[in-house]
Design a protein around this motif. Sequence first.
Motif: not given
Length: 333
Positions: A81-102
């Motif tokens: 669901d959308v909650g899992h998507g939010d967590v994944y989005a956060r994980s991308l940012q934690v990895r250091g990806l730029s906002a545009r790449s994420a």
Amino acid sequence: MTVLVGHIVDSALASSGQAKEPLWKEHLRAEMALLQPSIQELVWAWLSRQRSPHTGAAYGRDLREWLAFCNQFDLDPLTVDVGHGDVYARSLQVRGLSARSAARKLAAVSSWYTYLVRRRAIKANEFGGANRPETNRKESKTVGLTGSEAAAMVRAAIRDPHRQRLRTAAIIGLMISVGPRVAEVVALELGSLGYERGMRTVRIVGKGEKIRTRRLPAEAGQLLDAYLAERGDAPGPLFLTAGGRPMRTGGIVDLVSRIARQAGLFMPERVTPHTLRHTFATVAEESGASVREIQDALGHASAATTEIYLHAPKRIENDPSVRVAKVLTWTGS
């Protein structure tokens, strides 16, 4: 159907000059192992409908990362669901990806779910509502070189001591003076070179298989001629390795970085093929080209994208910090 669709994707990749299956496909298959065969078929169908092999490959890598995330946390990709998507989005940012790449990765995964909805494999794209990082459309991490730096790159390429210096000079000269994407350079064929209205041209196949014919400056043409005298007139990919195989993106990335070092540029590790594309845009504008002319040359669908290229150097050069510094006292006396 899986074999048929997979064959179509393989054929598309082969046409882009890739001689064997790329690693992303192998990794994607591994992450899809727990999916139903019918869903695996839809993955390949979704990838095969992308307008270019390069887009399909990028989407495949993005989907592979999402499926790996699901497998890591024992999630069923079809019931998230959308909650899992939010967590994944956060994980991308934690990895250091730029906002545009994420944001791009999230958009790719959401596109897959939208396709599954259209094929009636799932009822709704719950992932699509995930929070995507805000991106500044006027910001770009890539800033083009100055005219003098670009000239230094060309001189360094011409003086390159490596055995493939003629090819190196031709590539650098073409990328700086014409501004193609690195994937477009790799895809060039000998037949991409031609003449129109008495002028030399290069036929570039861009995103979405859109073709644009660009004028080839005489200076870049001379570098290409020197390389072609060595390469020969056999049909096929324009730029070849020492072993006669098509050059790949990674090879050109390494080549550009090496020439930047040899040119004595500041922080040469930050100079990429995309830097040279930005360089074309900024030097063209400084030389009097209009935004519309640059947009057409680069193959941008929107002038807004072109303006991003042009905004970054102006923002730095016109920064008001210099004005402020001039009125300050910088000594202790």
